[in-house]
Design a protein around this motif. Sequence first.
Motif, PDB file in Angstrom:
ATOM      1  N   VAL A  76     -10.067   0.566 -10.159  1.00 50.30           N
ATOM      2  CA  VAL A  76      -9.857  -0.859  -9.869  1.00 50.30           C
ATOM      3  C   VAL A  76      -8.427  -1.102  -9.401  1.00 50.30           C
ATOM      4  CG1 VAL A  76      -9.812  -3.182 -10.885  1.00 50.30           C
ATOM      5  CG2 VAL A  76     -11.691  -1.609 -11.425  1.00 50.30           C
ATOM      6  N   PHE A  77      -7.463  -0.556 -10.115  1.00 52.02           N
ATOM      7  CA  PHE A  77      -6.061  -0.703  -9.732  1.00 52.02           C
ATOM      8  C   PHE A  77      -5.858  -0.185  -8.313  1.00 52.02           C
ATOM      9  CE2 PHE A  77      -1.861   1.067  -9.116  1.00 52.02           C
ATOM     10  CZ  PHE A  77      -1.014   0.069  -9.581  1.00 52.02           C
ATOM     11  N   GLY A  78      -6.405   0.990  -8.016  1.00 52.20           N
ATOM     12  CA  GLY A  78      -6.244   1.591  -6.701  1.00 52.20           C
ATOM     13  C   GLY A  78      -6.768   0.703  -5.594  1.00 52.20           C
ATOM     14  N   ILE A  79      -7.978   0.192  -5.753  1.00 55.84           N
ATOM     15  CA  ILE A  79      -8.564  -0.677  -4.728  1.00 55.84           C
ATOM     16  C   ILE A  79      -7.737  -1.951  -4.571  1.00 55.84           C
ATOM     17  CG2 ILE A  79     -10.550  -2.152  -4.194  1.00 55.84           C
ATOM     18  CD1 ILE A  79     -12.303   0.035  -5.503  1.00 55.84           C
ATOM     19  N   VAL A  80      -7.424  -2.605  -5.669  1.00 56.26           N
ATOM     20  CA  VAL A  80      -6.701  -3.876  -5.618  1.00 56.26           C
ATOM     21  C   VAL A  80      -5.309  -3.695  -5.013  1.00 56.26           C
ATOM     22  CG1 VAL A  80      -5.640  -5.684  -7.048  1.00 56.26           C
ATOM     23  CG2 VAL A  80      -7.997  -4.941  -7.499  1.00 56.26           C
ATOM     24  N   PHE A  81      -4.592  -2.657  -5.400  1.00 54.89           N
ATOM     25  CA  PHE A  81      -3.221  -2.508  -4.925  1.00 54.89           C
ATOM     26  C   PHE A  81      -3.138  -1.982  -3.494  1.00 54.89           C
ATOM     27  CE2 PHE A  81      -2.069  -3.983  -8.930  1.00 54.89           C
ATOM     28  CZ  PHE A  81      -0.729  -4.306  -8.905  1.00 54.89           C
ATOM     29  N   VAL A  82      -4.091  -1.170  -3.049  1.00 55.23           N
ATOM     30  CA  VAL A  82      -4.121  -0.786  -1.633  1.00 55.23           C
ATOM     31  C   VAL A  82      -4.437  -2.020  -0.793  1.00 55.23           C
ATOM     32  CG1 VAL A  82      -5.392   0.519   0.123  1.00 55.23           C
ATOM     33  CG2 VAL A  82      -4.633   1.656  -1.976  1.00 55.23           C
ATOM     34  N   LEU A  83      -5.394  -2.820  -1.238  1.00 59.42           N
ATOM     35  CA  LEU A  83      -5.730  -4.064  -0.535  1.00 59.42           C
ATOM     36  C   LEU A  83      -4.529  -5.010  -0.506  1.00 59.42           C
ATOM     37  CD1 LEU A  83      -7.995  -5.645   0.864  1.00 59.42           C
ATOM     38  CD2 LEU A  83      -8.651  -6.517  -1.373  1.00 59.42           C
ATOM     39  N   LEU A  84      -3.838  -5.128  -1.623  1.00 63.81           N
ATOM     40  CA  LEU A  84      -2.646  -5.968  -1.703  1.00 63.81           C
ATOM     41  C   LEU A  84      -1.562  -5.484  -0.738  1.00 63.81           C
ATOM     42  CD1 LEU A  84      -1.201  -8.306  -3.151  1.00 63.81           C
ATOM     43  CD2 LEU A  84      -0.530  -6.678  -4.926  1.00 63.81           C
ATOM     44  N   ALA A  85      -1.382  -4.168  -0.642  1.00 67.60           N
ATOM     45  CA  ALA A  85      -0.376  -3.608   0.274  1.00 67.60           C
ATOM     46  C   ALA A  85      -0.737  -3.914   1.723  1.00 67.60           C
ATOM     47  CB  ALA A  85      -0.255  -2.095   0.067  1.00 67.60           C
ATOM     48  N   VAL A  86      -2.012  -3.777   2.077  1.00 75.59           N
ATOM     49  CA  VAL A  86      -2.445  -4.021   3.453  1.00 75.59           C
ATOM     50  C   VAL A  86      -2.353  -5.511   3.785  1.00 75.59           C
ATOM     51  CG1 VAL A  86      -4.412  -3.920   5.030  1.00 75.59           C
ATOM     52  CG2 VAL A  86      -3.886  -1.962   3.552  1.00 75.59           C
ATOM     53  N   LEU A  87      -2.857  -6.354   2.900  1.00 72.09           N
ATOM     54  CA  LEU A  87      -2.804  -7.796   3.146  1.00 72.09           C
ATOM     55  C   LEU A  87      -1.368  -8.315   3.133  1.00 72.09           C
ATOM     56  CD1 LEU A  87      -5.839  -9.065   1.039  1.00 72.09           C
ATOM     57  CD2 LEU A  87      -5.701  -8.779   3.525  1.00 72.09           C
ATOM     58  N   GLY A  88      -0.506  -7.646   2.379  1.00 72.76           N
ATOM     59  CA  GLY A  88       0.882  -8.075   2.264  1.00 72.76           C
ATOM     60  C   GLY A  88       1.674  -7.989   3.548  1.00 72.76           C
ATOM     61  N   ILE A  89       1.185  -7.259   4.533  1.00 73.01           N
ATOM     62  CA  ILE A  89       1.929  -7.152   5.792  1.00 73.01           C
ATOM     63  C   ILE A  89       1.461  -8.175   6.832  1.00 73.01           C
ATOM     64  CG2 ILE A  89       2.521  -4.739   5.437  1.00 73.01           C
ATOM     65  CD1 ILE A  89       0.290  -3.998   7.413  1.00 73.01           C
ATOM     66  N   GLY A 116       9.574  -3.318   0.009  1.00 72.40           N
ATOM     67  CA  GLY A 116       9.606  -2.439  -1.165  1.00 72.40           C
ATOM     68  C   GLY A 116       8.363  -2.596  -2.019  1.00 72.40           C
ATOM     69  N   ASP A 117       7.920  -3.840  -2.196  1.00 71.33           N
ATOM     70  CA  ASP A 117       6.689  -4.096  -2.954  1.00 71.33           C
ATOM     71  C   ASP A 117       5.488  -3.479  -2.255  1.00 71.33           C
ATOM     72  OD1 ASP A 117       7.711  -5.772  -5.121  1.00 71.33           O
ATOM     73  OD2 ASP A 117       8.078  -7.273  -3.563  1.00 71.33           O
ATOM     74  N   HIS A 118       5.410  -3.658  -0.942  1.00 69.99           N
ATOM     75  CA  HIS A 118       4.268  -3.131  -0.189  1.00 69.99           C
ATOM     76  C   HIS A 118       4.189  -1.609  -0.311  1.00 69.99           C
ATOM     77  CE1 HIS A 118       4.052  -7.134   1.241  1.00 69.99           C
ATOM     78  NE2 HIS A 118       4.955  -7.020   2.186  1.00 69.99           N
ATOM     79  N   ILE A 119       5.329  -0.955  -0.220  1.00 73.58           N
ATOM     80  CA  ILE A 119       5.355   0.507  -0.333  1.00 73.58           C
ATOM     81  C   ILE A 119       4.952   0.940  -1.734  1.00 73.58           C
ATOM     82  CG2 ILE A 119       6.878   2.537  -0.283  1.00 73.58           C
ATOM     83  CD1 ILE A 119       8.403   1.030   2.010  1.00 73.58           C
ATOM     84  N   LEU A 120       5.507   0.288  -2.758  1.00 69.84           N
ATOM     85  CA  LEU A 120       5.131   0.594  -4.146  1.00 69.84           C
ATOM     86  C   LEU A 120       3.633   0.398  -4.352  1.00 69.84           C
ATOM     87  CD1 LEU A 120       5.894   1.168  -7.169  1.00 69.84           C
ATOM     88  CD2 LEU A 120       6.091  -1.323  -7.402  1.00 69.84           C
ATOM     89  N   HIS A 121       3.101  -0.720  -3.883  1.00 71.52           N
ATOM     90  CA  HIS A 121       1.675  -1.010  -4.067  1.00 71.52           C
ATOM     91  C   HIS A 121       0.810   0.004  -3.334  1.00 71.52           C
ATOM     92  CE1 HIS A 121       2.894  -5.495  -4.739  1.00 71.52           C
ATOM     93  NE2 HIS A 121       3.207  -4.721  -5.765  1.00 71.52           N
ATOM     94  N   LEU A 122       1.200   0.375  -2.118  1.00 72.55           N
ATOM     95  CA  LEU A 122       0.409   1.335  -1.344  1.00 72.55           C
ATOM     96  C   LEU A 122       0.415   2.714  -1.991  1.00 72.55           C
ATOM     97  CD1 LEU A 122      -1.278   1.859   1.192  1.00 72.55           C
ATOM     98  CD2 LEU A 122       0.851   2.449   2.371  1.00 72.55           C
ATOM     99  N   ILE A 123       1.582   3.203  -2.367  1.00 76.05           N
ATOM    100  CA  ILE A 123       1.680   4.547  -2.949  1.00 76.05           C
ATOM    101  C   ILE A 123       0.952   4.620  -4.295  1.00 76.05           C
ATOM    102  CG2 ILE A 123       3.284   6.241  -3.943  1.00 76.05           C
ATOM    103  CD1 ILE A 123       5.244   5.437  -1.680  1.00 76.05           C
ATOM    104  N   THR A 124       1.235   3.686  -5.190  1.00 79.23           N
ATOM    105  CA  THR A 124       0.576   3.740  -6.504  1.00 79.23           C
ATOM    106  C   THR A 124      -0.922   3.472  -6.364  1.00 79.23           C
ATOM    107  OG1 THR A 124       1.161   1.422  -6.953  1.00 79.23           O
ATOM    108  CG2 THR A 124       2.624   3.133  -7.850  1.00 79.23           C
TER     109      THR A 124
END
Length: 152
Positions: A76-89, A116-124
Amino acid sequence: MNNNWSINRVVALVIGVIFLLLGIIGFVTPPENSTGVIAILGIFDSDTIHNVLYVVVGLLGIASAFTGWERRFNQVFGIVFVLLAVLGIIPQLYFPAGSYGNDKGLFLGITHLNAGDHILHLITGLIAAGVGFFLKGTVRNPAPNARARRSI
């Protein structure tokens, strides 16, 4: 006590600790400007809502590591945070436009985010999703008798 440490358990615990620490650091770091933006470690934009979300995510990660829900947390974390990283740009998702410096607004009108947030969210997010969906193995501590048998 459960001595079985799967890669999912380790990743959930590490992510939990990282996000909990970032949330706590955000609460004790003074705002940089009148918009209430906090620069955590000089890298991540943050604000009160951002810090609360990081603390909650951190506590969920730590709790999942000790309650048997680590794989589901990672998924769940992975899906949500990858989506957050993509939408964040996407610039159109930031509103209302800020009135201080380069502030482009709040992501979905809720919180500050930066590169920095986008990179953290994408990597994690990628790490957690990869581990959560593709790795299930458990590393077990061998029993004392097993160690003795191997040395014979």
